[in-house]
Design an enzyme around this catalytic site. Structure first.
Site, PDB file in Angstrom:
ATOM      1  CB  ALA A  92       4.800   5.484  -3.634  1.00 49.61           C
TER       2      ALA A  92
ATOM      3  NE  ARG B 152      15.285   2.786 -10.418  1.00 46.41           N
ATOM      4  CZ  ARG B 152      15.844   2.974 -11.596  1.00 46.41           C
ATOM      5  NH1 ARG B 152      17.133   2.753 -11.754  1.00 46.41           N
ATOM      6  NH2 ARG B 152      15.134   3.375 -12.625  1.00 46.41           N
TER       7      ARG B 152
ATOM      8  CB  ALA C 138      -0.926  -0.017   1.208  1.00 45.43           C
TER       9      ALA C 138
ATOM     10  NE  ARG D   9       8.663   6.871 -16.061  1.00 48.89           N
ATOM     11  CZ  ARG D   9       9.043   6.121 -15.031  1.00 48.89           C
ATOM     12  NH1 ARG D   9       9.855   5.092 -15.217  1.00 48.89           N
ATOM     13  NH2 ARG D   9       8.626   6.401 -13.822  1.00 48.89           N
TER      14      ARG D   9
ATOM     15  N   GLY E 144       1.354   1.209  -5.047  1.00 54.01           N
ATOM     16  CA  GLY E 144       0.127   0.456  -4.746  1.00 54.01           C
ATOM     17  C   GLY E 144      -1.054   1.387  -4.508  1.00 54.01           C
TER      18      GLY E 144
ATOM     19  CG  HIS F 130      10.853  -2.048 -16.149  1.00 51.98           C
ATOM     20  ND1 HIS F 130      10.461  -0.845 -16.684  1.00 51.98           N
ATOM     21  CD2 HIS F 130      10.753  -1.910 -14.806  1.00 51.98           C
ATOM     22  CE1 HIS F 130      10.141  -0.025 -15.710  1.00 51.98           C
ATOM     23  NE2 HIS F 130      10.306  -0.631 -14.552  1.00 51.98           N
TER      24      HIS F 130
ATOM     25  CB  VAL G  54       4.315  -3.555  -9.930  1.00 53.30           C
ATOM     26  CG1 VAL G  54       4.833  -2.137 -10.122  1.00 53.30           C
ATOM     27  CG2 VAL G  54       2.954  -3.715 -10.593  1.00 53.30           C
ATOM     28  CB  SER G  55       8.093  -6.034  -6.724  1.00 51.11           C
ATOM     29  OG  SER G  55       6.882  -5.949  -6.013  1.00 51.11           O
ATOM     30  CG  ASN G  56      11.586  -2.456 -10.569  1.00 51.86           C
ATOM     31  OD1 ASN G  56      11.388  -3.013 -11.640  1.00 51.86           O
ATOM     32  ND2 ASN G  56      11.285  -1.180 -10.353  1.00 51.86           N
TER      33      ASN G  56
ATOM     34  CG  ASP H 198       2.074  -2.268   3.343  1.00 52.01           C
ATOM     35  OD1 ASP H 198       2.327  -1.726   2.241  1.00 52.01           O
ATOM     36  OD2 ASP H 198       2.949  -2.451   4.228  1.00 52.01           O
TER      37      ASP H 198
ATOM     38  NE  ARG I 285      13.198   0.238 -13.400  1.00 50.22           N
ATOM     39  CZ  ARG I 285      13.636   1.156 -14.263  1.00 50.22           C
ATOM     40  NH1 ARG I 285      14.816   1.034 -14.825  1.00 50.22           N
ATOM     41  NH2 ARG I 285      12.880   2.193 -14.577  1.00 50.22           N
TER      42      ARG I 285
ATOM     43  CG  ASP J 138       9.687   1.145 -19.332  1.00 52.92           C
ATOM     44  OD1 ASP J 138       9.769   1.855 -18.307  1.00 52.92           O
ATOM     45  OD2 ASP J 138       9.994  -0.062 -19.337  1.00 52.92           O
TER      46      ASP J 138
HETATM   47  N1  LIG Z   1       7.487  -2.120 -12.757  1.00 51.33           N
HETATM   48  C1  LIG Z   1       7.490  -0.800 -12.730  1.00 51.33           C
HETATM   49  O1  LIG Z   1       7.300  -0.152 -13.761  1.00 51.33           O
HETATM   50  C2  LIG Z   1       7.706  -0.083 -11.427  1.00 51.33           C
HETATM   51  C3  LIG Z   1       7.525   1.305 -11.329  1.00 51.33           C
HETATM   52  C4  LIG Z   1       7.717   1.933 -10.091  1.00 51.33           C
HETATM   53  C5  LIG Z   1       8.087   1.165  -8.988  1.00 51.33           C
HETATM   54  N2  LIG Z   1       8.293  -0.161  -9.126  1.00 51.33           N
HETATM   55  C6  LIG Z   1       8.664  -1.014  -7.995  1.00 51.33           C
HETATM   56  O2  LIG Z   1       7.504  -1.223  -7.193  1.00 51.33           O
HETATM   57  C7  LIG Z   1       7.912  -1.495  -5.861  1.00 51.33           C
HETATM   58  C8  LIG Z   1       7.141  -0.583  -4.902  1.00 51.33           C
HETATM   59  O3  LIG Z   1       7.529   0.748  -5.057  1.00 51.33           O
HETATM   60  P1  LIG Z   1       6.913   1.889  -4.119  1.00 51.33           P
HETATM   61  O4  LIG Z   1       7.492   3.165  -4.567  1.00 51.33           O
HETATM   62  O5  LIG Z   1       5.438   1.719  -4.032  1.00 51.33           O
HETATM   63  O6  LIG Z   1       7.567   1.477  -2.704  1.00 51.33           O
HETATM   64  P2  LIG Z   1       7.001   1.821  -1.240  1.00 51.33           P
HETATM   65  O7  LIG Z   1       8.109   1.591  -0.290  1.00 51.33           O
HETATM   66  O8  LIG Z   1       6.300   3.140  -1.242  1.00 51.33           O
HETATM   67  O9  LIG Z   1       5.876   0.690  -1.012  1.00 51.33           O
HETATM   68  C9  LIG Z   1       6.178  -0.668  -0.877  1.00 51.33           C
HETATM   69  C10 LIG Z   1       5.247  -1.234   0.178  1.00 51.33           C
HETATM   70  O10 LIG Z   1       5.447  -2.651   0.246  1.00 51.33           O
HETATM   71  C11 LIG Z   1       5.219  -3.029   1.597  1.00 51.33           C
HETATM   72  N3  LIG Z   1       5.755  -4.366   1.857  1.00 51.33           N
HETATM   73  C12 LIG Z   1       7.050  -4.742   2.027  1.00 51.33           C
HETATM   74  N4  LIG Z   1       7.125  -6.065   2.262  1.00 51.33           N
HETATM   75  C13 LIG Z   1       5.852  -6.536   2.219  1.00 51.33           C
HETATM   76  C14 LIG Z   1       5.268  -7.825   2.370  1.00 51.33           C
HETATM   77  N5  LIG Z   1       6.010  -8.910   2.606  1.00 51.33           N
HETATM   78  N6  LIG Z   1       3.931  -7.935   2.274  1.00 51.33           N
HETATM   79  C15 LIG Z   1       3.150  -6.855   2.022  1.00 51.33           C
HETATM   80  N7  LIG Z   1       3.645  -5.612   1.882  1.00 51.33           N
HETATM   81  C16 LIG Z   1       4.972  -5.460   1.970  1.00 51.33           C
HETATM   82  C17 LIG Z   1       5.906  -1.929   2.403  1.00 51.33           C
HETATM   83  O11 LIG Z   1       5.452  -1.903   3.742  1.00 51.33           O
HETATM   84  C18 LIG Z   1       5.527  -0.676   1.600  1.00 51.33           C
HETATM   85  O12 LIG Z   1       4.366  -0.047   2.111  1.00 51.33           O
HETATM   86  C19 LIG Z   1       9.434  -1.298  -5.826  1.00 51.33           C
HETATM   87  O13 LIG Z   1      10.090  -2.534  -5.953  1.00 51.33           O
HETATM   88  C20 LIG Z   1       9.680  -0.438  -7.046  1.00 51.33           C
HETATM   89  O14 LIG Z   1      11.006  -0.577  -7.532  1.00 51.33           O
HETATM   90  C21 LIG Z   1       8.107  -0.789 -10.315  1.00 51.33           C
END
Ligand SMILES: NC(=O)c1ccc[n+]([C@@H]2O[C@H](COP(=O)([O-])OP(=O)(O)OC[C@H]3O[C@@H](n4cnc5c(N)ncnc54)[C@H](O)[C@@H]3O)[C@@H](O)[C@H]2O)c1
Length: 308
Positions: free
Chosen positions: A10, A82, A8, A151, A12, A175, A118-120, A32, A88, A148
């Site tokens: 940024a 990151r 939940a 962008r 999410g 990516h 989505v996670s990197n 979360d 990433r 991408d």
């Molecule tokens: N694929 C893409 O295009 C893209 C774009 C932007 C960000 N991302 C990636 O998305 C991910 C999230 O980015 P963000 O900016 O939202 O980060 P963030 O830190 O704002 O949010 C991540 C959330 O995950 C939660 N979390 C961690 N471990 C957990 C678990 N085991 N179970 C449930 N929740 C858990 C954290 O408490 C946190 O609230 C990062 O890995 C980022 O690199 C990917």
């Protein structure tokens, strides 16, 4: 239509907001691991319902997967983002464990779910979910190319000095800062190739700016971006939820397409009710094929760091 979003943070929360505003899902569950965080984000978002005019019910849960039961679609954004100067790929150590655990918990409660990763490092995390869950391959989709490409279109509109809505274009490949393959040859402004308007040098600059699009924002923001990532994921969710048959570049498990196999990498795909319904094979020219091959080598190198 029930959509779960794990993480939940940024991205999410931004995704939850766009899904709600588009008003196609009956329910969104934010989950979360941080105590009370998802509940707080859900309540804040619900308080925008009358302001933004949506009826989607958003609830939050602290790591209770029973609340996600029978989700049609689940988005995995959990993990660390990151910081300035990081790639990433450097996130793999922490995020692989999180993504593996989260995907397994989701499937336990929603065996028919379609997962959007989505996670990197996203291509490698998508590959990990394919390797560890046993879900059919059409039900696991990585999101990166949709962002991408948005962008890329933004950078093209800047170079063309025109509204972004005039521009069409796509980024395929991995990516990552070096792996993206912006298809400048195929990009258009109102169906006229952008090569008719922009010099080769300017187009190369657009490509380079696109590839480091995430890093540029991370440097400005101190963490990775969320509005465009959230909007891009919500587009994929809507295409599946509403059976739109829309085409997005998505990270898909390849089995010979584009001459590549046993990896997930960005390729154009049709999304509908069955998830990733079809991979579209473009006729790439030799330079594009070479870039795609090099990109795949980079993704495979990162996949090699996985314990699967
Ligand atoms: N694929 C893409 O295009 C893209 C774009 C932007 C960000 N991302 C990636 O998305 C991910 C999230 O980015 P963000 O900016 O939202 O980060 P963030 O830190 O704002 O949010 C991540 C959330 O995950 C939660 N979390 C961690 N471990 C957990 C678990 N085991 N179970 C449930 N929740 C858990 C954290 O408490 C946190 O609230 C990062 O890995 C980022 O690199 C990917």
């Amino acid at each position: 239509m029930k959509v779960t979003i794990v993480g939940a943070g940024a991205v999410g929360a931004s995704c939850a907001e766009y899904v709600a505003i588009k008003n196609f899902a009956s329910e969104v569950v934010l989950l979360d691991i941080k105590e009370g965080y998802a509940e707080g984000k859900a309540m804040d978002l619900m308080q925008t319902a009358t302001l933004n005019g949506f009826d989607t019910k958003i609830t939050g849960s602290t790591n209770d997967y029973s609340k996600t039961a029978d989700s049609d679609i689940a988005v995995i954004t959990s993990g660390i983002p990151r910081k300035p100067g990081m790639t990433r790929e450097e996130l793999i150590g922490i995020n692989a464990g999180i993504v593996k655990e989260v995907s397994s918990n989701l499937i336990k409660h929603s065996p028919n779910v379609t997962l959007i990763v989505v996670s990197n490092p996203m291509d490698t995390m998508t590959y990990l979910v394919h390797k560890t869950t046993g879900l059919p391959k059409n039900k696991i989709i990585g999101m990166g190319g949709a962002l991408d490409s948005a962008r890329f279109k933004y950078r093209l509109s800047e170079a063309l000095e025109c509204p972004p809505s005039d521009v069409d274009g796509m980024v395929i490949g991995g990516h990552s800062d070096t792996g993206m393959v912006p298809l400048t040859r195929l990009a258009t402004r109102n169906s006229v190739p952008v090569t008719a308007f922009l010099s080769e040098d300017r187009l190369n600059q657009v490509s380079e700016d696109t590839k480091v699009g995430g890093a540029t924002l991370t440097k400005l923001l101190g963490t990775s971006a969320w509005y465009a990532p959230g909007a891009a994921v919500s587009g994929l969710v809507q295409a599946i939820a509403c059976d739109q048959k829309k085409m997005f570049p998505c990270s898909a498990l390849l089995d010979g397409e584009y001459g590549l196999s046993d990896l997930c990498i960005g390729v154009p795909a049709i999304l509908g009710k069955d998830g990733l319904e079809k991979i579209v094979e473009l006729q790439l020219d030799d330079a594009e094929k070479a870039k795609m091959k090099e990109s795949a080598e980079g993704v495979k190198k990162t996949n090699g760091l996985l314990d699967v």
